[in-house]
Scaffold this motif. Sequence first.
Motif, PDB file in Angstrom:
ATOM      1  N   VAL A 242      28.007  -1.291   5.572  1.00  0.00           N
ATOM      2  CA  VAL A 242      27.494  -0.139   5.213  1.00  0.00           C
ATOM      3  C   VAL A 242      27.682   0.487   6.390  1.00  0.00           C
ATOM      4  O   VAL A 242      26.855   0.521   7.241  1.00  0.00           O
ATOM      5  CB  VAL A 242      26.003  -0.231   4.688  1.00  0.00           C
ATOM      6  N   ASP A 243      28.641   1.658   6.206  1.00  0.00           N
ATOM      7  CA  ASP A 243      28.894   2.431   7.437  1.00  0.00           C
ATOM      8  C   ASP A 243      29.343   3.783   6.952  1.00  0.00           C
ATOM      9  O   ASP A 243      29.304   4.121   5.906  1.00  0.00           O
ATOM     10  CB  ASP A 243      30.012   1.622   8.212  1.00  0.00           C
ATOM     11  N   MET A 244      29.630   4.712   8.038  1.00  0.00           N
ATOM     12  CA  MET A 244      29.664   5.963   7.576  1.00  0.00           C
ATOM     13  C   MET A 244      30.919   6.401   6.930  1.00  0.00           C
ATOM     14  O   MET A 244      31.889   5.681   7.244  1.00  0.00           O
ATOM     15  CB  MET A 244      29.751   6.956   8.966  1.00  0.00           C
ATOM     16  N   GLY A 245      30.863   7.400   6.222  1.00  0.00           N
ATOM     17  CA  GLY A 245      32.336   7.987   5.621  1.00  0.00           C
ATOM     18  C   GLY A 245      32.517   9.092   6.599  1.00  0.00           C
ATOM     19  O   GLY A 245      32.072   9.972   7.237  1.00  0.00           O
ATOM     20  N   ALA A 246      34.205   8.925   6.784  1.00  0.00           N
ATOM     21  CA  ALA A 246      34.901   9.937   7.910  1.00  0.00           C
ATOM     22  C   ALA A 246      35.214  11.275   7.273  1.00  0.00           C
ATOM     23  O   ALA A 246      35.818  11.330   6.261  1.00  0.00           O
ATOM     24  CB  ALA A 246      35.722   9.603   8.622  1.00  0.00           C
ATOM     25  N   ILE A 247      34.547  12.282   7.763  1.00  0.00           N
ATOM     26  CA  ILE A 247      34.889  13.721   7.153  1.00  0.00           C
ATOM     27  C   ILE A 247      35.885  14.528   8.028  1.00  0.00           C
ATOM     28  O   ILE A 247      36.045  14.339   9.286  1.00  0.00           O
ATOM     29  CB  ILE A 247      33.633  14.444   7.106  1.00  0.00           C
ATOM     30  N   GLY A 248      36.885  15.168   7.367  1.00  0.00           N
ATOM     31  CA  GLY A 248      37.835  16.111   8.079  1.00  0.00           C
ATOM     32  C   GLY A 248      38.868  16.758   7.429  1.00  0.00           C
ATOM     33  O   GLY A 248      38.809  16.281   6.018  1.00  0.00           O
ATOM     34  N   ASP A 249      39.782  17.166   7.779  1.00  0.00           N
ATOM     35  CA  ASP A 249      41.058  17.566   7.255  1.00  0.00           C
ATOM     36  C   ASP A 249      41.886  16.394   6.350  1.00  0.00           C
ATOM     37  O   ASP A 249      42.150  15.460   7.181  1.00  0.00           O
ATOM     38  CB  ASP A 249      42.203  18.227   7.982  1.00  0.00           C
ATOM     39  N   GLY A 250      41.706  16.645   5.163  1.00  0.00           N
ATOM     40  CA  GLY A 250      42.557  15.893   4.180  1.00  0.00           C
ATOM     41  C   GLY A 250      41.837  14.509   3.692  1.00  0.00           C
ATOM     42  O   GLY A 250      42.242  13.812   3.192  1.00  0.00           O
ATOM     43  N   GLN A 251      40.543  14.620   4.186  1.00  0.00           N
ATOM     44  CA  GLN A 251      39.640  13.496   3.678  1.00  0.00           C
ATOM     45  C   GLN A 251      38.779  14.292   2.351  1.00  0.00           C
ATOM     46  O   GLN A 251      38.550  15.222   2.307  1.00  0.00           O
ATOM     47  CB  GLN A 251      38.554  13.249   4.715  1.00  0.00           C
ATOM     48  N   SER A 252      38.369  12.967   1.492  1.00  0.00           N
ATOM     49  CA  SER A 252      37.677  13.274   0.238  1.00  0.00           C
ATOM     50  C   SER A 252      36.307  13.603   0.653  1.00  0.00           C
ATOM     51  O   SER A 252      35.398  14.319  -0.138  1.00  0.00           O
ATOM     52  CB  SER A 252      37.980  12.336  -0.538  1.00  0.00           C
ATOM     53  N   SER A 253      35.871  12.592   1.527  1.00  0.00           N
ATOM     54  CA  SER A 253      34.342  12.433   1.971  1.00  0.00           C
ATOM     55  C   SER A 253      33.730  13.750   2.420  1.00  0.00           C
ATOM     56  O   SER A 253      34.433  14.809   3.048  1.00  0.00           O
ATOM     57  CB  SER A 253      34.076  11.319   3.140  1.00  0.00           C
ATOM     58  N   ASP A 254      32.359  13.744   1.933  1.00  0.00           N
ATOM     59  CA  ASP A 254      31.608  14.856   2.566  1.00  0.00           C
ATOM     60  C   ASP A 254      30.246  14.820   2.756  1.00  0.00           C
ATOM     61  O   ASP A 254      29.982  13.487   2.659  1.00  0.00           O
ATOM     62  CB  ASP A 254      31.693  16.047   1.515  1.00  0.00           C
ATOM     63  N   GLU A 255      29.357  15.583   3.049  1.00  0.00           N
ATOM     64  CA  GLU A 255      27.818  15.172   3.627  1.00  0.00           C
ATOM     65  C   GLU A 255      26.863  15.049   2.337  1.00  0.00           C
ATOM     66  O   GLU A 255      25.793  15.159   2.771  1.00  0.00           O
ATOM     67  CB  GLU A 255      27.416  16.433   4.644  1.00  0.00           C
ATOM     68  N   TYR A 256      27.576  15.007   1.258  1.00  0.00           N
ATOM     69  CA  TYR A 256      26.512  15.105   0.114  1.00  0.00           C
ATOM     70  C   TYR A 256      26.693  13.994  -0.816  1.00  0.00           C
ATOM     71  O   TYR A 256      25.880  14.005  -1.712  1.00  0.00           O
ATOM     72  CB  TYR A 256      26.728  16.464  -0.801  1.00  0.00           C
ATOM     73  N   THR A 257      27.596  13.129  -0.948  1.00  0.00           N
ATOM     74  CA  THR A 257      27.983  12.181  -1.701  1.00  0.00           C
ATOM     75  C   THR A 257      28.160  10.848  -0.798  1.00  0.00           C
ATOM     76  O   THR A 257      27.979  10.845   0.333  1.00  0.00           O
ATOM     77  CB  THR A 257      29.263  12.332  -2.361  1.00  0.00           C
ATOM     78  N   VAL A 258      27.933   9.760  -1.625  1.00  0.00           N
ATOM     79  CA  VAL A 258      28.477   8.281  -0.766  1.00  0.00           C
ATOM     80  C   VAL A 258      29.882   8.185  -0.819  1.00  0.00           C
ATOM     81  O   VAL A 258      30.474   8.578  -1.703  1.00  0.00           O
ATOM     82  CB  VAL A 258      27.686   7.222  -1.733  1.00  0.00           C
ATOM     83  N   SER A 259      30.557   7.934   0.394  1.00  0.00           N
ATOM     84  CA  SER A 259      31.809   7.705   0.503  1.00  0.00           C
ATOM     85  C   SER A 259      32.152   6.180   0.413  1.00  0.00           C
ATOM     86  O   SER A 259      31.569   5.186   1.067  1.00  0.00           O
ATOM     87  CB  SER A 259      32.095   8.114   1.835  1.00  0.00           C
ATOM     88  N   ILE A 260      33.157   5.844  -0.532  1.00  0.00           N
ATOM     89  CA  ILE A 260      33.742   4.610  -0.648  1.00  0.00           C
ATOM     90  C   ILE A 260      34.931   4.262   0.001  1.00  0.00           C
ATOM     91  O   ILE A 260      35.894   5.090  -0.328  1.00  0.00           O
ATOM     92  CB  ILE A 260      33.832   4.099  -2.173  1.00  0.00           C
ATOM     93  N   CYS A 261      35.120   3.457   0.977  1.00  0.00           N
ATOM     94  CA  CYS A 261      36.369   3.442   1.323  1.00  0.00           C
ATOM     95  C   CYS A 261      37.263   2.387   1.004  1.00  0.00           C
ATOM     96  O   CYS A 261      37.230   1.294   0.726  1.00  0.00           O
ATOM     97  CB  CYS A 261      36.227   2.947   3.160  1.00  0.00           C
ATOM     98  N   ALA A 262      38.739   3.079   0.509  1.00  0.00           N
ATOM     99  CA  ALA A 262      39.857   1.936  -0.111  1.00  0.00           C
ATOM    100  C   ALA A 262      40.364   1.447   0.901  1.00  0.00           C
ATOM    101  O   ALA A 262      41.268   0.163   0.787  1.00  0.00           O
ATOM    102  CB  ALA A 262      40.653   2.778  -1.107  1.00  0.00           C
TER     103      ALA A 262
END
Length: 350
Positions: A242-262
């Motif tokens: 259970v760790d952070m989702g990385a946000i930036g250009d080309g990423q799907s993750s944002d500050e408002y949802t849970v990020s699942i890493c593939a």
Amino acid sequence: MTYQWNSKETIGLLGELTGIPSPSGYTMEIMKKIEKMMDSWNVDYTTTHKGGVIATIKGENDDRHRLLTAHVDTLGAMVKEIKPSGRLKLSLVGGFKFNAIEGENCLIHMASGKTVSGTILLHQTTVHVYKDAGTAERNADNMEVRIDEKAFSEDAVRELGIEVGDFVSFDPRFTATESGFVKSRHLDDKASTALLLQIVKHFSSAAEKLPYTTHFYISNNEEIGYGGNSNIPAQTEEYIAVDMGAIGDGQSSDEYTVSICAKDSSGPYHYGLTRHLVDLAKKNDIDYKLDIYPYYGSDASAAISAGYDVKHALFGPGIEASHSYERTHTDSLKASAALLYAYVMSPLVS
């Protein structure tokens, strides 16, 4: 009684955790805090030789286990050299750049247990003196700590008790806004740790029982690559970081949802377990994003590299400006908490 996520309690706990200095290699105080919490909830746990805490809550099935981990160690630094001027050179602990800590207040943790405050600055900071104040490279040679003591020589600094090898922690500047944002250093990974601890607290006293015996591993060396890569119980079939989702250009993750890493720099996460998390999010109307983190590793991938035969996956809140002054939103924390609960109550992946 099902799990009810408490925003106020989580934010309060997150503020407490970020307020305890815990750079990788210097995590004794925060691990004592974790142990006291487990004691107060009457949760069984073991402490590893590395200092991590593995809490265990028995489930209806005690033959097949799952494990979830979050880490409390953070980025930091160590004193590399005491300069003739009394300023300090640093050696970084963890994967970040000097520009991320320029102008930050810090604490030097001396062997005596006492601390001295200071500020991390470029040597050529004063624009009225240095022509290259804006262009000088932010590196180990040009960055230094200005300590808040009248000590202007190497000998004077050593008389204070500061020595090479002393740890340096950064002021987290924890702030929770009325609009739901949380800003702080070290949300990676204290945000997920707060969520995991809330789940542990719930199941320590709730009438409902976990379907499988579940281990909650609070690790303390993740930022340097070997946090949760040992002491994994033999019955463990699934391992979730259970760790952070990385946000930036080309990423799907944002500050408002849970990020699942593939996939991250170590390679793909277990396909079946990752799809299970996605299906749980869809079934429970949890806002999620599926993503790939190109320059990232986790305790789950470290466990795989160590040779453990487990299915591994990763999810967590989206964190903006990772390894700098970070930010997330309560929406992301809520979504992550919901997926956590849905996962621990779900069947194992066949």
